[in-house]
Design a protein around this motif. Structure first.
Motif, PDB file in Angstrom:
ATOM      1  N   UNK A  76       0.843  -1.194   0.000  1.00 13.74           N
ATOM      2  CA  UNK A  76       0.000   0.000   0.000  1.00 13.74           C
ATOM      3  C   UNK A  76       0.880   1.245   0.000  1.00 13.74           C
ATOM      4  N   UNK A  77       0.283   2.347  -0.405  1.00 15.11           N
ATOM      5  CA  UNK A  77       1.038   3.597  -0.475  1.00 15.11           C
ATOM      6  C   UNK A  77       1.669   3.935   0.884  1.00 15.11           C
ATOM      7  N   UNK A  78       0.878   3.781   1.951  1.00 15.17           N
ATOM      8  CA  UNK A  78       1.361   4.128   3.299  1.00 15.17           C
ATOM      9  C   UNK A  78       2.582   3.281   3.680  1.00 15.17           C
ATOM     10  N   UNK A  79       2.591   2.043   3.228  1.00 16.44           N
ATOM     11  CA  UNK A  79       3.724   1.168   3.552  1.00 16.44           C
ATOM     12  C   UNK A  79       4.990   1.621   2.809  1.00 16.44           C
ATOM     13  N   UNK A  80       4.791   2.003   1.557  1.00 17.67           N
ATOM     14  CA  UNK A  80       5.936   2.477   0.766  1.00 17.67           C
ATOM     15  C   UNK A  80       6.448   3.803   1.342  1.00 17.67           C
ATOM     16  N   UNK A  81       5.490   4.632   1.743  1.00 17.75           N
ATOM     17  CA  UNK A  81       5.863   5.936   2.291  1.00 17.75           C
ATOM     18  C   UNK A  81       6.631   5.779   3.607  1.00 17.75           C
ATOM     19  N   UNK A 137       8.596   3.326   4.337  1.00 16.80           N
ATOM     20  CA  UNK A 137       9.960   2.904   3.967  1.00 16.80           C
ATOM     21  C   UNK A 137      10.763   4.098   3.452  1.00 16.80           C
ATOM     22  N   UNK A 138      10.090   4.951   2.668  1.00 15.45           N
ATOM     23  CA  UNK A 138      10.776   6.119   2.110  1.00 15.45           C
ATOM     24  C   UNK A 138      11.285   7.005   3.251  1.00 15.45           C
ATOM     25  N   UNK A 139      10.424   7.228   4.228  1.00 16.29           N
ATOM     26  CA  UNK A 139      10.826   8.083   5.347  1.00 16.29           C
ATOM     27  C   UNK A 139      11.949   7.441   6.155  1.00 16.29           C
ATOM     28  N   UNK A 140      11.888   6.124   6.273  1.00 14.80           N
ATOM     29  CA  UNK A 140      12.915   5.423   7.044  1.00 14.80           C
ATOM     30  C   UNK A 140      14.263   5.448   6.314  1.00 14.80           C
ATOM     31  N   UNK A 141      14.210   5.370   4.981  1.00 10.69           N
ATOM     32  CA  UNK A 141      15.446   5.441   4.193  1.00 10.69           C
ATOM     33  C   UNK A 141      16.101   6.812   4.392  1.00 10.69           C
ATOM     34  N   UNK A 142      15.257   7.857   4.380  1.00 14.76           N
ATOM     35  CA  UNK A 142      15.799   9.211   4.485  1.00 14.76           C
ATOM     36  C   UNK A 142      16.196   9.557   5.925  1.00 14.76           C
ATOM     37  N   UNK A 143      15.609   8.882   6.893  1.00 16.31           N
ATOM     38  CA  UNK A 143      15.957   9.092   8.312  1.00 16.31           C
ATOM     39  C   UNK A 143      16.247   7.735   8.956  1.00 16.31           C
ATOM     40  N   UNK A 144      17.437   7.190   8.687  1.00 16.73           N
ATOM     41  CA  UNK A 144      17.716   5.803   9.094  1.00 16.73           C
ATOM     42  C   UNK A 144      17.699   5.570  10.606  1.00 16.73           C
ATOM     43  N   UNK A 145      17.786   6.659  11.396  1.00 19.02           N
ATOM     44  CA  UNK A 145      17.788   6.419  12.844  1.00 19.02           C
ATOM     45  C   UNK A 145      16.373   6.384  13.427  1.00 19.02           C
ATOM     46  N   UNK A 146      15.353   6.478  12.554  1.00 22.71           N
ATOM     47  CA  UNK A 146      13.971   6.352  13.023  1.00 22.71           C
ATOM     48  C   UNK A 146      13.786   5.004  13.713  1.00 22.71           C
ATOM     49  N   UNK A 147      13.032   5.045  14.791  1.00 21.14           N
ATOM     50  CA  UNK A 147      12.769   3.800  15.510  1.00 21.14           C
ATOM     51  C   UNK A 147      11.881   2.906  14.635  1.00 21.14           C
TER      52      UNK A 147
END
Ligand code: ZN
Length: 282
Positions: free
Chosen positions: A85-90, A92-102
């Protein structure tokens, strides 16, 4: 024939604060003094960093979609998440750009994750003279045909090897009483204080999130990645050897923290031989 690496690359700087990756690096250096070891940012940032901005956006989108696609949605089904789903991809995108996200407790198929990681390792570093060890705070699981379900894993060895700090907490089983008491206490309804009190009863009997022993335990997992690469076999039957494949937290604590020796006699001898023979390229 041993495949002794000239280089070891450890990934996770910035995103991972516990274990201390510098200490892991020094530990591996003490095992293989002639090997050059570096600590890099997380593997995805390391891959994205040199790309120009349009290529980078494209790569982020493609990786986000691939990562969302390898989520384990149902433990009892081998099918993953082919149409995320879009939310799932989004996410991942945010996590890629902020790798220290919990991380939020999502499990990924460990071997599929390995394939994605392999695809972003530089071609000049895809050889047996390089070992890549990726530390992640994400959860990984692998499918077992024996009981037809996914199992949480603390590590998956290969190219690259992946070590999951959350997996170290969640994969090896805690003492049986823990689960019994957890049931009795009805953990779901407990507040933070009650959970802390509950965990205190089991102090020293399992590795927890942000555990002060995480670095020491991870040295053993890093050593397993090393032995996998060099000999093809990461594990040892000896319960006191760093290479013991612990299925229980108490076994993990014994092999990595309490055992009077680092490696069993056979693996100590093997290491000496490897060091004596120096770097033999394949
Ligand atoms: Zn051993």
């Amino acid at each position: 024939m041993y495949r002794v690496p000239s280089f070891i690359h450890i990934y996770g700087k910035k995103a991972i604060t516990n274990p201390n990756l510098k200490e892991i690096s020094s530990y591996l250096k003490s095992l293989l003094p002639k090997t050059i070891i570096d600590v890099r940012t997380d593997l995805i940032s390391n891959f994205l960093e040199p790309l120009d901005s349009s290529k980078k956006d494209e790569a982020v989108d493609s990786l986000a979609e691939k990562l969302a696609g390898i989520r384990v949605l149902d433990y009892s089904k081998q099918k993953l998440n082919p149409e995320p789903m879009y939310a799932e991809i989004d996410y991942e995108r945010r996590k890629i750009l902020n790798p220290d996200t919990k991380s939020i407790g999502v499990f990924y198929d460990g071997f599929e994750l390995q394939n994605i990681f392999y695809s972003i390792i530089g071609k000049d570093e895809r050889s047996f003279s390089h070992i890549h060890v990726v530390f992640t705070n994400q959860l990984i699981a692998t499918w077992e045909d024996d009981d037809s379900r996914y199992h949480a894993r603390s590590s998956v060895y290969g190219f690259p090897s992946i070590i999951s700090t959350a997996g170290i907490v969640e994969a090896p089983a805690k003492p049986r009483e823990f689960y019994l008491m957890k049931q009795q206490y009805g953990m779901m309804g407990m507040d933070d204080l009650a959970i802390a009190e509950f965990k205190r009863k089991f102090e020293g009997r399992f590795i927890d999130y942000n555990d002060p022993h995480m670095t020491e335990v991870c040295k053993g997992y890093a050593a397993q990645a090393l032995f996998f690469h060099i000999t093809g076999e990461p594990f040892c039957e000896d319960k006191g050897c760093r290479l013991f494949n612990a299925h229980w937290q108490e076994e993990l604590i014994y092999s990595q923290l309490e055992s009077p020796y680092e490696f069993c006699k056979a693996h100590t001898d093997m290491l000496k031989k490897i060091i004596r023979n120096g770097l033999t390229q394949t």
